[in-house]
Motif scaffolding. Structure first.
Motif: not given
Length: 127
Positions: A101-127
């Motif tokens: 996720v590209s957030t206001s705090m930079g590009v973050l992994e989804g779990a870290k963005a959720k932990e920091a309570n920030v959303g943003g543009e969902l760039l991609c999914e990787i598995w």
């Protein structure tokens, strides 16, 4: 010829390199692609990456001859941006994969963005 979607180009190069069982690949450098490569290394999907001049050199990682990345999906595209709130960040493949996720705090992994309570543009999914 200019690349319209550089992040999708990077993901396609990674997908193709894993499919051809290459050990490394080179992609043109940008801050966002460097951040994505950093997240992939941190999460263990690639062995290493290095920024050299105008390129990023990525060393791929295999387990028993099989690629660690089995799927890459570009979610937000230049023609259709996808934004998510902190509570709407998806779980990828029931928690097996990650989203970036590209957030206001930079590009973050989804779990870290959720932990920091920030959303943003969902760039991609990787598995």
């Amino acid at each position: 010829m200019a690349v319209v979607d550089p992040v999708a180009d990077m993901l396609t190069r990674i997908r193709n390199a894993y499919g051809a069982h290459h050990n490394d690949l080179v992609v043109p450098c940008s801050k966002m692609k460097t951040s994505i490569a950093g997240i992939l290394k941190e999460e263990g999907y690639i062995a290493d990456y290095a920024v050299e001049d105008r390129d990023i050199s990525i060393t791929l990682k295999y387990a028993d001859g099989k690629p660690l990345v089995t799927g890459l999906k570009r979610v937000s595209k230049p023609g259709r941006r996808v934004y998510v709130g902190a509570s709407d960040i998806p779980r990828v493949q029931n928690g097996i994969g990650i989203c970036i996720v590209s957030t206001s705090m930079g590009v973050l992994e989804g779990a870290k963005a959720k932990e920091a309570n920030v959303g943003g543009e969902l760039l991609c999914e990787i598995w």
